[in-house]
Design a protein around this motif. Structure first.
Motif, PDB file in Angstrom:
ATOM      1  N   UNK A   1     -69.996 -21.816  21.389  1.00  0.00           N
ATOM      2  CA  UNK A   1     -71.388 -21.795  21.858  1.00  0.00           C
ATOM      3  C   UNK A   1     -71.425 -21.682  23.380  1.00  0.00           C
TER       4      UNK A   1
ATOM      5  N   UNK B   1     -60.366 -30.780  14.464  1.00  0.00           N
ATOM      6  CA  UNK B   1     -60.006 -31.036  15.857  1.00  0.00           C
ATOM      7  C   UNK B   1     -58.575 -30.599  16.143  1.00  0.00           C
TER       8      UNK B   1
ATOM      9  N   UNK C   1     -58.446 -26.560  16.115  1.00  0.00           N
ATOM     10  CA  UNK C   1     -59.027 -25.938  17.304  1.00  0.00           C
ATOM     11  C   UNK C   1     -58.329 -26.424  18.568  1.00  0.00           C
ATOM     12  N   UNK C   2     -57.708 -27.576  18.505  1.00  0.00           N
ATOM     13  CA  UNK C   2     -56.926 -28.040  19.651  1.00  0.00           C
ATOM     14  C   UNK C   2     -55.762 -27.111  19.931  1.00  0.00           C
TER      15      UNK C   2
ATOM     16  N   UNK D   1     -55.603 -24.850  23.433  1.00  0.00           N
ATOM     17  CA  UNK D   1     -54.477 -24.910  24.350  1.00  0.00           C
ATOM     18  C   UNK D   1     -53.787 -23.559  24.458  1.00  0.00           C
TER      19      UNK D   1
ATOM     20  N   UNK E   1     -56.053 -21.289  26.598  1.00  0.00           N
ATOM     21  CA  UNK E   1     -56.222 -21.679  27.998  1.00  0.00           C
ATOM     22  C   UNK E   1     -54.917 -21.654  28.780  1.00  0.00           C
TER      23      UNK E   1
ATOM     24  N   UNK F   1     -60.171 -25.564  31.354  1.00  0.00           N
ATOM     25  CA  UNK F   1     -60.460 -24.384  30.537  1.00  0.00           C
ATOM     26  C   UNK F   1     -60.426 -23.076  31.299  1.00  0.00           C
TER      27      UNK F   1
ATOM     28  N   UNK G   1     -51.051 -33.015  23.532  1.00  0.00           N
ATOM     29  CA  UNK G   1     -52.151 -32.478  24.346  1.00  0.00           C
ATOM     30  C   UNK G   1     -53.125 -31.689  23.475  1.00  0.00           C
ATOM     31  N   UNK G   2     -52.599 -30.956  22.503  1.00  0.00           N
ATOM     32  CA  UNK G   2     -53.492 -30.182  21.631  1.00  0.00           C
ATOM     33  C   UNK G   2     -54.429 -31.103  20.855  1.00  0.00           C
ATOM     34  N   UNK G   3     -53.875 -32.209  20.378  1.00  0.00           N
ATOM     35  CA  UNK G   3     -54.697 -33.146  19.613  1.00  0.00           C
ATOM     36  C   UNK G   3     -55.808 -33.738  20.480  1.00  0.00           C
TER      37      UNK G   3
ATOM     38  N   UNK H   1     -57.120 -32.655  23.438  1.00  0.00           N
ATOM     39  CA  UNK H   1     -58.156 -31.702  23.843  1.00  0.00           C
ATOM     40  C   UNK H   1     -58.908 -31.170  22.638  1.00  0.00           C
ATOM     41  N   UNK H   2     -58.292 -31.206  21.480  1.00  0.00           N
ATOM     42  CA  UNK H   2     -59.006 -30.816  20.270  1.00  0.00           C
ATOM     43  C   UNK H   2     -60.179 -31.732  19.998  1.00  0.00           C
ATOM     44  N   UNK H   3     -59.948 -33.030  20.112  1.00  0.00           N
ATOM     45  CA  UNK H   3     -61.054 -33.976  19.970  1.00  0.00           C
ATOM     46  C   UNK H   3     -62.136 -33.699  21.007  1.00  0.00           C
TER      47      UNK H   3
ATOM     48  N   UNK I   1     -64.099 -30.327  20.239  1.00  0.00           N
ATOM     49  CA  UNK I   1     -65.032 -30.455  19.127  1.00  0.00           C
ATOM     50  C   UNK I   1     -66.222 -31.333  19.512  1.00  0.00           C
TER      51      UNK I   1
ATOM     52  N   UNK J   1     -68.463 -29.208  21.822  1.00  0.00           N
ATOM     53  CA  UNK J   1     -69.100 -28.041  21.220  1.00  0.00           C
ATOM     54  C   UNK J   1     -70.059 -28.396  20.098  1.00  0.00           C
ATOM     55  N   UNK J   2     -69.736 -29.439  19.339  1.00  0.00           N
ATOM     56  CA  UNK J   2     -70.481 -29.661  18.104  1.00  0.00           C
ATOM     57  C   UNK J   2     -71.264 -30.966  18.027  1.00  0.00           C
TER      58      UNK J   2
ATOM     59  N   UNK K   1     -68.962 -38.335  17.395  1.00  0.00           N
ATOM     60  CA  UNK K   1     -68.360 -37.992  16.109  1.00  0.00           C
ATOM     61  C   UNK K   1     -66.852 -37.768  16.202  1.00  0.00           C
ATOM     62  N   UNK K   2     -66.390 -37.192  17.298  1.00  0.00           N
ATOM     63  CA  UNK K   2     -64.946 -36.961  17.441  1.00  0.00           C
ATOM     64  C   UNK K   2     -64.284 -37.972  18.367  1.00  0.00           C
TER      65      UNK K   2
ATOM     66  N   UNK L   1     -64.723 -41.003  18.610  1.00  0.00           N
ATOM     67  CA  UNK L   1     -64.409 -42.254  17.913  1.00  0.00           C
ATOM     68  C   UNK L   1     -63.151 -42.135  17.057  1.00  0.00           C
ATOM     69  N   UNK L   2     -62.632 -40.926  16.925  1.00  0.00           N
ATOM     70  CA  UNK L   2     -61.445 -40.734  16.082  1.00  0.00           C
ATOM     71  C   UNK L   2     -60.149 -40.869  16.858  1.00  0.00           C
TER      72      UNK L   2
ATOM     73  N   UNK M   1     -56.213 -40.604  15.352  1.00  0.00           N
ATOM     74  CA  UNK M   1     -55.267 -39.522  15.612  1.00  0.00           C
ATOM     75  C   UNK M   1     -54.052 -40.031  16.395  1.00  0.00           C
TER      76      UNK M   1
END
Lengths: 210, 210
Positions: A122, A164, A167-168, A172, A175, B121, B163-165, B167-169, B172, B175-176, B182-183, B185-186, B190
């Motif tokens: 988005x 997550x 898309x993580x 990465x 980027x 990014x 790092x992927x995990x 930045x994935x949180x 998400x 973006x969402x 929502x993310x 808190x996870x 993870x």
DNA sequence: GTCTATAGGCGGATAGAC
DNA sequence: GTCTATCCGCCTATAGAC
């Protein structure tokens, strides 16, 4: 009478419509080439028209605004996403299927970065996709939900963790290593990690930790 | 001697320079407010000058170009990132420390989205950070490397997964669910998942899992 | 250093001839 | 439907008065 009108009129009537749709498709093809080369932010009607071999006002004969073009692109991207999901083979090994889906998703994203950004990030300032296109994209998530369910993962939180993670990797990769595979090659590892933690501890596994 | 030079020379000679630095800082403060409200893409020299209470040409008295402003912002962001890493408490529980770092990182990112986008990014079209600022940001990764090492995680691939995990949180969440958690808190889940898979196969693992 | 004024270009979008 | 010509606004950046 109606048949005659249909026979006589509709072919002619659809002929023009078909040509119009073909012209729209040409514009969209040029638009995708443009954003793949120069990025989503570089999409301008001048340059788009130039590449499509027409002029800016002609563009307005096919699309009522720049946002309409973006929306059509979003719809195409969502459609591709849905088709990707539908094309995934289902075996009798849920874990293998999830891995296949993860690989396919990551490849789908990194192979067309602007499409990924339009669809999932988005990131175009004044643009919001039309509700129906957006629903299309969201509904494709149901395939993933089903795939996870077949692995015994039913907690919505764990679905969020899964998205997550995937898309993580994509983020990465895009980027920090846009031309390599430093993160995409890790998809097997993270899938194993995820499944090791959350997969298949009985069919109605809830959120208590083990 | 150094003190005397500092006392005698710096005040007079640096007075104007200090004022100049102060003015630069004011501009940067206004710039951060602007991008936090309207997004990175909305940073324009007109609007920035307006908010800073000066005119566009005056802006050029402090920065030689728009990219110079972005570079100064990048440097500030990198500095904040370094300070965040330095501020993390170290306990005798490596797992808890990693979780603390993860929480801090996610909060750092989602609490200032444009800063995250600028820093991680690379999403401003014509802009590349100066090498020294970039190095600053990269070097902060060493803290994470050390933290993972204390958890027995030494494979560079596993650092990339970590790092992927994280930045994935973040991605998400931004973006969402930009206004929720929502993310974010996870992050505990993870982190546990990651550690369960990769922790403590090395030499310096201390505690068992809780 | 700070201003007014403006250059020079690109952005989306439109009028009107054909 | 397709064009030429154009509007109006915003962009970065600069010239030159004070």
């Amino acid at each position: 009478m109606q048949i005659i009108r249909t026979v006589l009129k509709k072919p002619a009537g659809n002929w023009r419509e078909a040509r119009r749709e073909s012209a729209r498709a040409n514009v969209l093809t040029a638009a995708w080439e443009l954003v793949r080369e120069d990025g989503l932010a570089a999409l301008s009607l001048r340059e788009l028209a130039r590449r499509a071999g027409i002029t800016t006002p002609t563009l307005y004969a096919y699309f009522e605004s720049k946002n309409a073009i973006l929306d059509a692109m979003f719809a195409q991207a969502a459609q591709s996403f849905v088709e990707l999901k539908a094309s995934l083979p289902a075996t009798d090994d849920p874990q293998e299927d999830l891995l296949t889906e993860a690989r396919a998703f990551v490849t789908f994203c990194v192979s067309d970065v602007p499409r990924y950004q339009l669809l999932f990030q988005h990131s175009v300032p004044g643009f919001t996709p039309s509700p129906e296109s957006y629903e299309l994209a969201v509904s494709a998530l149901a395939v993933t939900r089903e795939l996870l369910a077949r692995n015994g993962v039913r907690d919505p939180r764990h679905l969020d963790i899964w998205t997550a993670i995937t898309v993580g990797l994509v983020g990465q990769q895009i980027s920090n290593d846009p031309d390599g595979d430093r993160w995409t090659r890790l998809v097997e590892d993270v899938t194993r990690m995820f499944l090791a933690q959350y997969a298949g501890r009985g069919s109605t596994h809830s959120k208590g930790e083990s």
